[in-house]
Design an enzyme around this catalytic site. Structure first.
Site, PDB file in Angstrom:
ATOM      1  N   TYR A 178      -6.505  -8.456   9.508  1.00  0.00           N
ATOM      2  CA  TYR A 178      -6.349  -9.994   9.208  1.00  0.00           C
ATOM      3  C   TYR A 178      -5.428 -10.463  10.272  1.00  0.00           C
ATOM      4  O   TYR A 178      -4.297 -10.030  10.512  1.00  0.00           O
ATOM      5  CB  TYR A 178      -6.077 -10.251   7.780  1.00  0.00           C
ATOM      6  CG  TYR A 178      -5.824 -11.643   7.290  1.00  0.00           C
ATOM      7  CD1 TYR A 178      -6.806 -12.454   6.953  1.00  0.00           C
ATOM      8  CD2 TYR A 178      -4.311 -12.111   7.527  1.00  0.00           C
ATOM      9  CE1 TYR A 178      -6.440 -13.867   6.590  1.00  0.00           C
ATOM     10  CE2 TYR A 178      -4.132 -13.623   7.227  1.00  0.00           C
ATOM     11  CZ  TYR A 178      -5.094 -14.197   6.832  1.00  0.00           C
ATOM     12  OH  TYR A 178      -4.866 -15.676   6.505  1.00  0.00           O
ATOM     13  N   GLU A 229      -7.642 -18.702  11.215  1.00  0.00           N
ATOM     14  CA  GLU A 229      -7.793 -17.734  10.443  1.00  0.00           C
ATOM     15  C   GLU A 229      -8.832 -16.839  10.906  1.00  0.00           C
ATOM     16  O   GLU A 229     -10.005 -17.422  11.053  1.00  0.00           O
ATOM     17  CB  GLU A 229      -7.968 -18.067   9.164  1.00  0.00           C
ATOM     18  CG  GLU A 229      -7.807 -16.873   8.073  1.00  0.00           C
ATOM     19  CD  GLU A 229      -8.188 -17.124   6.815  1.00  0.00           C
ATOM     20  OE1 GLU A 229      -7.213 -16.933   5.821  1.00  0.00           O
ATOM     21  OE2 GLU A 229      -9.010 -17.971   6.226  1.00  0.00           O
TER      22      GLU A 229
END
Length: 420
Positions: free
Chosen positions: A144, A232
């Site tokens: 991530y 993101e």
């Protein structure tokens, strides 16, 4: 009352606002489809899956030079849960994978022109107009990575975790040691040492370490280039053929930078947005439609919420949430009235303004101008207080218009409910 509050709060959360001042809620953030975000990444040299966009079988030619081992076909809408969704024609799933090239167009045809229904869409779903056909990569490991503008650090912050592909908030709560937060000097930008530090934390090894660091640098450069407030990547994936790929991207942009990013903002998608909300945003008005019949024009989100609640407490039902903000001009007041009355359910209008930054006289002049130019037919109740309120009340009194004044919000709400 609670249902109204829930609807407004959920819509405002969906818009992902950042507060500019204590008196107003900023307009909605730009919404981009998955393929649009990936195009921006690709233009900045960020590694992504190869893909093509189709709007039906007439676009079959775009696949002529697109030969991959496995295809992933994804309906393009602004909602999650596409893979588990279903279409109004009975077709199951907004995401399909096939190795058979001949099946791609039939799958596209079952999606385009039909409404996809997921847990995140309206009850009747969202119409699919485009489908992305991409190279289905084999992911070995998911990480991530995000870059966000953070007030606490007064600038961009890079957030990373080797536990990608899942709810990052759950990771932060259950295993905080798997989250790395790294502030970036916005004047100096990200350094090679910082990008390598993050790549190591993400557990990339060998030649993948340099590749991951390079991707992190390119993502940061994109962040500043497009005036993003958030990028993101979940997951930033390691593939079985030794690549580091941004598989899924979510981008939010600073709406104050629209004048610099006209091409990007021109791509905005308004799939499930009320046209009145879109029109309001053009005039820096914040509008959310409700189910009632009393139109509300208020300055400040908190005051708007209170106005809706007091209408409910007095037996009425608000038709909308409309915040004109702290720097409202007369032409915005006119546009606000036009938007309010475009809702055929509105049977009365309540104006509730507390003038701090707002000049009550500006509001009053706007009300008079709007009422006259529109030949307003529904009852109008006005409560003004604060800056230049005496002059504002005089403007309303001398207008000769049928405007009901109120000394406080409770009286205004009672008059609005009684007028219907």
């Amino acid at each position: 009352m609670l249902a109204s509050l829930s609807k407004v709060c959920s819509r405002l959360a969906k818009q992902q606002q950042q507060q500019r001042s204590g008196l107003s809620i900023p307009k909605r953030y730009l919404n981009l489809l998955e393929y649009q975000s990936k195009k921006l990444l690709e233009e900045s040299g960020v590694a992504i899956q190869n893909f093509r966009i189709l709007e039906g079988k007439q676009d079959a030619d775009v696949l002529k030079d697109f030969n991959v081992n496995e295809y992933v076909i994804k309906a393009q809408i602004l909602a999650g849960g596409r893979g588990k969704g279903h279409f109004d024609n009975g077709f199951k799933g907004g995401v399909h994978i096939t190795k058979d090239r001949s099946q791609v167009i039939p799958l596209v045809e079952k999606m385009v022109g039909h409404r996809l229904i997921t847990k995140q869409t309206p009850k009747d779903g969202i119409l699919v107009k485009k489908v992305m056909v991409a190279d289905s990569i084999n992911i070995v490991r998911e990480t991530y990575l995000s870059i966000v503008m953070d007030r606490q650090h007064n600038g961009p912050v890079l957030i990373a975790s080797p536990a990608g592909g899942v709810d990052i908030e759950a990771v932060a709560e259950e295993t905080p040691d798997k989250i790395k937060t790294l502030p970036i000097d916005i004047t100096a930008g990200i350094t090679r040492e910082q990008s390598l530090e993050v790549a190591r934390f993400l557990e990339f090894r060998g030649p993948l370490l340099e590749r991951a660091a390079d991707q992190i640098v390119k993502l940061y450069h994109l962040f500043t280039k497009v005036d993003a407030v958030q990028i993101e990547i979940n997951p930033l994936a390691e593939t079985d053929d030794g690549r580091v790929i941004s598989v899924d991207a979510k981008l939010n942009f600073d709406d104050n930078a629209q004048f610099r990013q006209k091409d990007i903002f021109a791509m905005e998608v308004h799939e499930d947005t009320d046209p009145k909300e879109i029109e309001a945003s053009k005039y820096n008005l914040n509008y959310i439609a409700m189910e009632g019949n009393i139109g509300c024009l208020v300055n400040g989100a908190g005051l708007a919420m209170a106005t809706m609640d007091i209408i409910k407490l007095n037996g009425g039902s608000p038709a909308n949430f409309l915040d004109v903000g702290g720097n409202v001009k007369e032409d915005q007041v006119l546009k606000a009235f036009q938007i309010l009355t475009s809702d055929e359910n509105v049977k009365a209008i309540l104006v509730n303004v507390f003038g701090g930054i707002v000049n009550c006289a500006t509001i009053a002049n706007g009300i008079v101008s709007a009422t006259k130019s529109m030949n307003l037919k529904v009852p109008l109740i006005v409560r003004l207080e604060g800056t230049n309120v005496t002059a504002a009340k005089k403007i309303l009194e001398q207008s000769g218009l049928k405007i009901q004044s109120a000394v406080d919000l409770d009286e205004a709400a009672k008059k609005a409910v009684a007028s219907i």
